[in-house]
Design a protein around this motif. Sequence first.
Motif, PDB file in Angstrom:
ATOM      1  N   ASP A 101       0.825  -1.204   0.000  1.00  0.00           N
ATOM      2  CA  ASP A 101       0.000   0.000   0.000  1.00  0.00           C
ATOM      3  C   ASP A 101       0.869   1.268   0.000  1.00  0.00           C
ATOM      4  OD1 ASP A 101      -2.448   1.246  -0.155  1.00  0.00           O
ATOM      5  OD2 ASP A 101      -2.696   1.413   2.013  1.00  0.00           O
ATOM      6  N   GLY A 102       2.007   1.189  -0.710  1.00  0.00           N
ATOM      7  CA  GLY A 102       2.956   2.293  -0.707  1.00  0.00           C
ATOM      8  C   GLY A 102       2.430   3.575  -1.314  1.00  0.00           C
ATOM      9  N   PHE A 103       1.561   3.452  -2.310  1.00  0.00           N
ATOM     10  CA  PHE A 103       1.089   4.650  -3.002  1.00  0.00           C
ATOM     11  C   PHE A 103       0.088   5.459  -2.171  1.00  0.00           C
ATOM     12  CE2 PHE A 103       2.418   1.837  -6.555  1.00  0.00           C
ATOM     13  CZ  PHE A 103       3.429   2.636  -7.040  1.00  0.00           C
ATOM     14  N   SER A 104      -0.373   4.878  -1.052  1.00  0.00           N
ATOM     15  CA  SER A 104      -1.246   5.648  -0.161  1.00  0.00           C
ATOM     16  C   SER A 104      -0.477   6.810   0.467  1.00  0.00           C
ATOM     17  CB  SER A 104      -1.802   4.752   0.948  1.00  0.00           C
ATOM     18  OG  SER A 104      -0.753   4.251   1.764  1.00  0.00           O
ATOM     19  N   THR A 105       0.838   6.704   0.502  1.00  0.00           N
ATOM     20  CA  THR A 105       1.682   7.798   1.006  1.00  0.00           C
ATOM     21  C   THR A 105       1.482   9.051   0.166  1.00  0.00           C
ATOM     22  OG1 THR A 105       3.336   6.186   1.751  1.00  0.00           O
ATOM     23  CG2 THR A 105       4.059   8.481   1.542  1.00  0.00           C
ATOM     24  N   ILE A 106       1.349   8.848  -1.157  1.00  0.00           N
ATOM     25  CA  ILE A 106       1.139   9.986  -2.058  1.00  0.00           C
ATOM     26  C   ILE A 106      -0.210  10.636  -1.765  1.00  0.00           C
ATOM     27  CG2 ILE A 106       0.867  10.667  -4.480  1.00  0.00           C
ATOM     28  CD1 ILE A 106       2.725   8.349  -5.216  1.00  0.00           C
ATOM     29  N   LYS A 107      -1.218   9.816  -1.532  1.00  0.00           N
ATOM     30  CA  LYS A 107      -2.555  10.342  -1.241  1.00  0.00           C
ATOM     31  C   LYS A 107      -2.556  11.229   0.002  1.00  0.00           C
ATOM     32  CE  LYS A 107      -7.176   8.911   0.146  1.00  0.00           C
ATOM     33  NZ  LYS A 107      -8.004   7.818   0.641  1.00  0.00           N
ATOM     34  N   SER A 108      -1.737  10.858   0.983  1.00  0.00           N
ATOM     35  CA  SER A 108      -1.707  11.611   2.235  1.00  0.00           C
ATOM     36  C   SER A 108      -1.126  13.013   2.064  1.00  0.00           C
ATOM     37  CB  SER A 108      -0.900  10.841   3.286  1.00  0.00           C
ATOM     38  OG  SER A 108       0.471  10.753   2.914  1.00  0.00           O
ATOM     39  N   THR A 134      -0.192   6.585 -14.444  1.00  0.00           N
ATOM     40  CA  THR A 134      -1.600   6.883 -14.717  1.00  0.00           C
ATOM     41  C   THR A 134      -2.525   5.999 -13.882  1.00  0.00           C
ATOM     42  OG1 THR A 134      -1.044   7.537 -16.990  1.00  0.00           O
ATOM     43  CG2 THR A 134      -3.353   7.024 -16.534  1.00  0.00           C
ATOM     44  N   ILE A 135      -2.206   4.709 -13.812  1.00  0.00           N
ATOM     45  CA  ILE A 135      -3.007   3.783 -13.008  1.00  0.00           C
ATOM     46  C   ILE A 135      -3.008   4.209 -11.538  1.00  0.00           C
ATOM     47  CG2 ILE A 135      -3.167   1.405 -12.159  1.00  0.00           C
ATOM     48  CD1 ILE A 135      -1.974   0.501 -14.847  1.00  0.00           C
ATOM     49  N   VAL A 136      -1.825   4.516 -11.016  1.00  0.00           N
ATOM     50  CA  VAL A 136      -1.690   4.906  -9.606  1.00  0.00           C
ATOM     51  C   VAL A 136      -2.479   6.176  -9.313  1.00  0.00           C
ATOM     52  CG1 VAL A 136      -0.053   5.774  -7.886  1.00  0.00           C
ATOM     53  CG2 VAL A 136       0.532   3.773  -9.263  1.00  0.00           C
ATOM     54  N   LEU A 137      -2.308   7.200 -10.150  1.00  0.00           N
ATOM     55  CA  LEU A 137      -2.931   8.497  -9.877  1.00  0.00           C
ATOM     56  C   LEU A 137      -4.445   8.470 -10.062  1.00  0.00           C
ATOM     57  CD1 LEU A 137      -0.259  10.908 -11.383  1.00  0.00           C
ATOM     58  CD2 LEU A 137      -0.708  10.408  -8.982  1.00  0.00           C
ATOM     59  N   PRO A 185      -6.336   0.890   7.728  1.00  0.00           N
ATOM     60  CA  PRO A 185      -5.106   1.523   8.191  1.00  0.00           C
ATOM     61  C   PRO A 185      -3.924   1.210   7.277  1.00  0.00           C
ATOM     62  CG  PRO A 185      -6.272   0.529  10.020  1.00  0.00           C
ATOM     63  CD  PRO A 185      -6.993   0.112   8.781  1.00  0.00           C
ATOM     64  N   LYS A 186      -3.088   2.196   7.060  1.00  0.00           N
ATOM     65  CA  LYS A 186      -1.953   2.070   6.167  1.00  0.00           C
ATOM     66  C   LYS A 186      -0.937   1.088   6.730  1.00  0.00           C
ATOM     67  CE  LYS A 186       0.911   5.519   5.778  1.00  0.00           C
ATOM     68  NZ  LYS A 186       1.514   6.819   5.463  1.00  0.00           N
ATOM     69  N   ASN A 187      -0.365   0.259   5.858  1.00  0.00           N
ATOM     70  CA  ASN A 187       0.687  -0.650   6.257  1.00  0.00           C
ATOM     71  C   ASN A 187       1.863   0.144   6.819  1.00  0.00           C
ATOM     72  OD1 ASN A 187       3.209  -2.303   5.811  1.00  0.00           O
ATOM     73  ND2 ASN A 187       1.673  -3.800   5.165  1.00  0.00           N
ATOM     74  N   THR A 219       8.244   3.234   3.512  1.00  0.00           N
ATOM     75  CA  THR A 219       9.580   2.663   3.306  1.00  0.00           C
ATOM     76  C   THR A 219       9.663   1.952   1.970  1.00  0.00           C
ATOM     77  OG1 THR A 219       9.809   2.327   5.691  1.00  0.00           O
ATOM     78  CG2 THR A 219      11.317   1.111   4.263  1.00  0.00           C
ATOM     79  N   MET A 220       8.651   1.138   1.638  1.00  0.00           N
ATOM     80  CA  MET A 220       8.673   0.386   0.391  1.00  0.00           C
ATOM     81  C   MET A 220       8.486   1.303  -0.822  1.00  0.00           C
ATOM     82  SD  MET A 220       9.516  -2.604   1.164  1.00  0.00           S
ATOM     83  CE  MET A 220       9.411  -3.219  -0.515  1.00  0.00           C
ATOM     84  N   LEU A 221       7.709   2.382  -0.658  1.00  0.00           N
ATOM     85  CA  LEU A 221       7.553   3.345  -1.747  1.00  0.00           C
ATOM     86  C   LEU A 221       8.900   3.964  -2.107  1.00  0.00           C
ATOM     87  CD1 LEU A 221       5.787   5.106  -3.657  1.00  0.00           C
ATOM     88  CD2 LEU A 221       5.637   6.755  -1.770  1.00  0.00           C
ATOM     89  N   TYR A 222       9.599   4.482  -1.104  1.00  0.00           N
ATOM     90  CA  TYR A 222      10.880   5.154  -1.368  1.00  0.00           C
ATOM     91  C   TYR A 222      11.955   4.155  -1.806  1.00  0.00           C
ATOM     92  CZ  TYR A 222       8.506   8.941   1.086  1.00  0.00           C
ATOM     93  OH  TYR A 222       7.596   9.905   1.450  1.00  0.00           O
ATOM     94  N   LEU A 223      11.926   2.960  -1.238  1.00  0.00           N
ATOM     95  CA  LEU A 223      12.901   1.935  -1.617  1.00  0.00           C
ATOM     96  C   LEU A 223      12.675   1.493  -3.065  1.00  0.00           C
ATOM     97  CD1 LEU A 223      15.184   0.016  -0.721  1.00  0.00           C
ATOM     98  CD2 LEU A 223      13.424  -1.603  -0.002  1.00  0.00           C
ATOM     99  N   GLY A 224      11.413   1.251  -3.420  1.00  0.00           N
ATOM    100  CA  GLY A 224      11.105   0.802  -4.780  1.00  0.00           C
ATOM    101  C   GLY A 224      11.420   1.856  -5.819  1.00  0.00           C
ATOM    102  N   LEU A 225      10.970   3.083  -5.576  1.00  0.00           N
ATOM    103  CA  LEU A 225      11.241   4.159  -6.532  1.00  0.00           C
ATOM    104  C   LEU A 225      12.742   4.436  -6.625  1.00  0.00           C
ATOM    105  CD1 LEU A 225       8.378   6.747  -5.837  1.00  0.00           C
ATOM    106  CD2 LEU A 225       8.433   4.839  -7.445  1.00  0.00           C
ATOM    107  N   GLY A 226      13.422   4.363  -5.479  1.00  0.00           N
ATOM    108  CA  GLY A 226      14.872   4.563  -5.476  1.00  0.00           C
ATOM    109  C   GLY A 226      15.586   3.493  -6.279  1.00  0.00           C
ATOM    110  N   GLY A 227      15.102   2.254  -6.171  1.00  0.00           N
ATOM    111  CA  GLY A 227      15.698   1.162  -6.934  1.00  0.00           C
ATOM    112  C   GLY A 227      15.563   1.361  -8.432  1.00  0.00           C
TER     113      GLY A 227
END
Length: 463
Positions: free
Chosen positions: A107-114, A145-148, A239-241, A246-254
């Motif tokens: 549920d990493g993309f929920s960080t963007i929603k916040s 596009t899917i995420v947003l 509730p957000k995982n 952490t996984m959002l920033y790690l994945g995008l960073g990778g």
Amino acid sequence: METIIILVFVLGYLAITVEHSIKIDKLIPALVMMAISWALIALGIDSFTQWFDSANHGLVDGFSTLDHENKMHIMEETLLHHLGKTSEILVFLLGAMTIVEIIDYFDGFSTIKSFIKTNSKRSILWIFAILAFILSAIIDNLTATIVLISILQKIVKDRSVRIWYAGLIIIAANAGGAWSPIGDVTTTMLWIGDKVTTGKLFMYLFIPSLLCMIVPTLIASFLPAFKGNLEKVEDNDKPKNKFSSTMLYLGLGGIVSVPFFKTITHLPPYVGMMLALGIVAIFAEIYSNSKFALSGVDSDEHIEHASHSPVHHALSKIELPSILFFLGILMAVAALESLGILFGFAGTLQETMPMLGTEFHGEGVSDLVVLLLGVGSAVIDNVPLVAASLGMFSEPIDNELWHFIAYSAGTGGSMLIIGSAAGVVAMGMEKIDFFWYLKKISWLALLGFIAGAATFMVTRTLF
């Protein structure tokens, strides 16, 4: 025999463009025309008088005088060469898609929603446009596009308002994908094909792509659809995982690290993507307390994930039909390239097309040719158009021609909703009508495309 192969390609291409009408997924005609084209080449190998050597980018000397066995040997080597180059792209995309699905698992993309706190329609438009522009450069325009749009569905209640946002997200996502080597399939093809480098791609295309996003968004922000405040949807999410950020920033960073890996090691990009996937997968498995076994996974995750490790779950969610479509279309175009058809067509095109503005270094390819390629990508898929250009033109790496092709093919598809993968997925997610988009959004996309193209023609002289 060449005529028959061209006819097979045209019919297959036609089936791809009208997939929504004939109700047949485009991967099917792509795979069929690929297999038939190469089968016809193998059966009629003795009737061909020329053969294009993709590795050396020229015709094979004395091909017509060779015996059957030698011709078959050359054909097999060429087929293997094209399969290898195509596989580099497909493995790269598989890695990127898997990382994105792992992020979604947590549920990493929920960080963007916040991050979105405002109710102003105009402010939210700019937030989503900027997010689409940046995210598409990192995780590709289709995924962005899917995420947003998924986030949009959670914060905008009125669908009639939401489709306006979706239209501008398509434009911004395609613009953002053009200046990044990992932002769009066509740009990735040019990057992996050693036609563009990351640094030059950014230098040439960032400002044109930025204007391609800003101009339509700025104009749209004054339209009635984006006046006033939004009525937000009630947030009923679970509730957000705790590992989502952490996984959002790690994945995008990778994913972002891949171009740097290529620059340092000079290895193909898919190697860096596999390393990034491996590192992200390690943390995903640790965070989920899953075992590295195909069975007996011990996990306390949601029941939907109970029988999967994050990696296995992510692999089950990736868009395999898209991967097979790219395989079919790229290998079908490779068949035309191998027969020298694209090479000959490029020569004819360059002789007959009038010049517009500055000629590109090398063979004097017209600006008009590249602009028409951009317009054409709105009507038909931009992947085969770019694949064809790779076989048509022989300009060196980082020639401005390749960067203009990356811009035109990447952003031109926004002019019609069926002209890009981002548009097609938005069309499916929000049930956007083709003619509504044509009437309301296409003119904005056209203005953005022209603004960016004009900017490129001016700024290219600086590099």
